[in-house]
Design a protein around this motif. Sequence first.
Motif, short mmCIF file in Angstrom:
data_model
loop_
_atom_site.label_atom_id
_atom_site.label_comp_id
_atom_site.label_asym_id
_atom_site.label_seq_id
_atom_site.Cartn_x
_atom_site.Cartn_y
_atom_site.Cartn_z
N LEU A 59 0.83 -1.21 0.00
CA LEU A 59 0.00 0.00 0.00
C LEU A 59 0.87 1.26 0.00
O LEU A 59 0.61 2.20 -0.75
CB LEU A 59 -0.92 -0.02 1.23
N CYS A 60 1.90 1.27 0.84
CA CYS A 60 2.78 2.43 0.92
C CYS A 60 3.57 2.64 -0.37
O CYS A 60 3.83 3.78 -0.77
CB CYS A 60 3.74 2.27 2.11
N THR A 61 3.96 1.55 -1.03
CA THR A 61 4.67 1.67 -2.31
C THR A 61 3.79 2.33 -3.36
O THR A 61 4.23 3.22 -4.10
CB THR A 61 5.10 0.27 -2.81
N HIS A 62 2.53 1.93 -3.41
CA HIS A 62 1.59 2.53 -4.36
C HIS A 62 1.41 4.03 -4.06
O HIS A 62 1.48 4.86 -4.97
CB HIS A 62 0.24 1.82 -4.27
N ILE A 63 1.21 4.34 -2.80
CA ILE A 63 0.98 5.75 -2.42
C ILE A 63 2.24 6.58 -2.68
O ILE A 63 2.15 7.73 -3.12
CB ILE A 63 0.55 5.83 -0.96
N ASP A 65 4.29 6.16 -5.01
CA ASP A 65 4.38 6.40 -6.46
C ASP A 65 3.38 7.47 -6.91
O ASP A 65 3.68 8.26 -7.81
CB ASP A 65 4.11 5.10 -7.22
N ILE A 66 2.21 7.48 -6.30
CA ILE A 66 1.14 8.37 -6.72
C ILE A 66 1.34 9.80 -6.23
O ILE A 66 1.19 10.77 -6.99
CB ILE A 66 -0.22 7.84 -6.23
N LEU A 67 1.68 9.96 -4.96
CA LEU A 67 1.71 11.30 -4.35
C LEU A 67 2.71 12.27 -4.99
O LEU A 67 2.38 13.44 -5.20
CB LEU A 67 1.97 11.19 -2.85
N PRO A 68 3.94 11.85 -5.33
CA PRO A 68 4.85 12.80 -6.00
C PRO A 68 4.31 13.31 -7.32
O PRO A 68 4.46 14.49 -7.66
CB PRO A 68 6.14 11.99 -6.18
N VAL A 69 3.66 12.42 -8.08
CA VAL A 69 3.06 12.85 -9.35
C VAL A 69 1.92 13.82 -9.09
O VAL A 69 1.79 14.85 -9.75
CB VAL A 69 2.54 11.63 -10.14
N ALA A 70 1.08 13.49 -8.10
CA ALA A 70 -0.03 14.37 -7.75
C ALA A 70 0.47 15.74 -7.28
O ALA A 70 -0.09 16.78 -7.64
CB ALA A 70 -0.88 13.73 -6.65
N THR A 71 1.55 15.74 -6.53
CA THR A 71 2.11 17.00 -6.03
C THR A 71 2.66 17.86 -7.15
O THR A 71 2.46 19.08 -7.17
CB THR A 71 3.24 16.70 -5.01
N SER A 72 3.31 17.23 -8.13
CA SER A 72 3.89 17.98 -9.24
C SER A 72 2.81 18.65 -10.09
O SER A 72 3.01 19.75 -10.62
CB SER A 72 4.74 17.06 -10.13
N VAL A 73 1.64 18.01 -10.21
CA VAL A 73 0.54 18.61 -10.96
C VAL A 73 -0.19 19.65 -10.11
O VAL A 73 -0.55 20.73 -10.59
CB VAL A 73 -0.45 17.52 -11.43
N GLU A 130 6.65 12.43 4.58
CA GLU A 130 7.25 13.47 3.75
C GLU A 130 6.40 13.73 2.49
O GLU A 130 6.15 14.88 2.13
CB GLU A 130 8.67 13.08 3.35
N HIS A 131 5.93 12.65 1.85
CA HIS A 131 5.10 12.80 0.66
C HIS A 131 3.78 13.47 0.99
O HIS A 131 3.32 14.35 0.27
CB HIS A 131 4.84 11.43 0.02
N LEU A 132 3.16 13.04 2.08
CA LEU A 132 1.89 13.63 2.50
C LEU A 132 2.05 15.09 2.88
O LEU A 132 1.20 15.93 2.56
CB LEU A 132 1.31 12.84 3.69
N ASP A 133 3.15 15.41 3.54
CA ASP A 133 3.40 16.77 3.98
C ASP A 133 3.56 17.71 2.78
O ASP A 133 3.02 18.82 2.77
CB ASP A 133 4.64 16.81 4.86
#
Length: 213
Positions: A59-63, A65-73, A130-133
């Motif tokens: 679950l953490c691996t998936h998240i 991968d997703i969050l950095p892309v979401a943050t960049s957009v 860190e990703h969530l923050d």
Amino acid sequence: MDQELYSKERSASLDLLLRFQRLLVSKLYPADCVGQVPNTYSPDLLGVGSLLKKYTALLCTHISDILPVATSVACTSHRHFAEVSCVVDGDLTGSILLPELVVSIVLLLSKNAGLMQEAGAIPLLAGLLEHLDRFNHLAPGKERDDNEDLAWPGIMGSFFTGQSCRNNEEVTLIRKADLENHNKDGGFWTVIDGKVYDIKDFQTQSLTGSSIL
């Protein structure tokens, strides 16, 4: 009934993952700790703990991968952030899985810290901070929330629910402290449905008096 309605809105795969997650937590939750020897766990219990760690890792691996892309957009503008938030909300990252898993692990940690340390799922969740923050710091009104112990509610509600079509940069944010200071200086601001209104002129014309206003 609300849970059943929400369950119908989830995909079958997401619902299956949630059931599996709850099954793991229920197996680890101590039904009766009376007479148990400290720091001794059955092989079955350790096996469930190991399975929880593997599940959390996936679950953490998936998240991660997703969050950095979401943050960049999302960093493009507040409107992009709102759109990306809706997309993330429909993904595993924004579903009920992660918050419920965090709460469950905290609960298990309070009940049996030794077992949870053996399982090793907590460091995996800590890696998401860190990703969530980074993503959460893009949220409109973040500076206001960081500077106040109690943020004035409702200011940004209309933006996220789509009731306001204006660009967020055009919306003036008024903190609760600003409102109180303005009224102490003789002004008359009030809040209705998250919007601040100046009713000073109406106060002088009203026959009802200031107390009712």
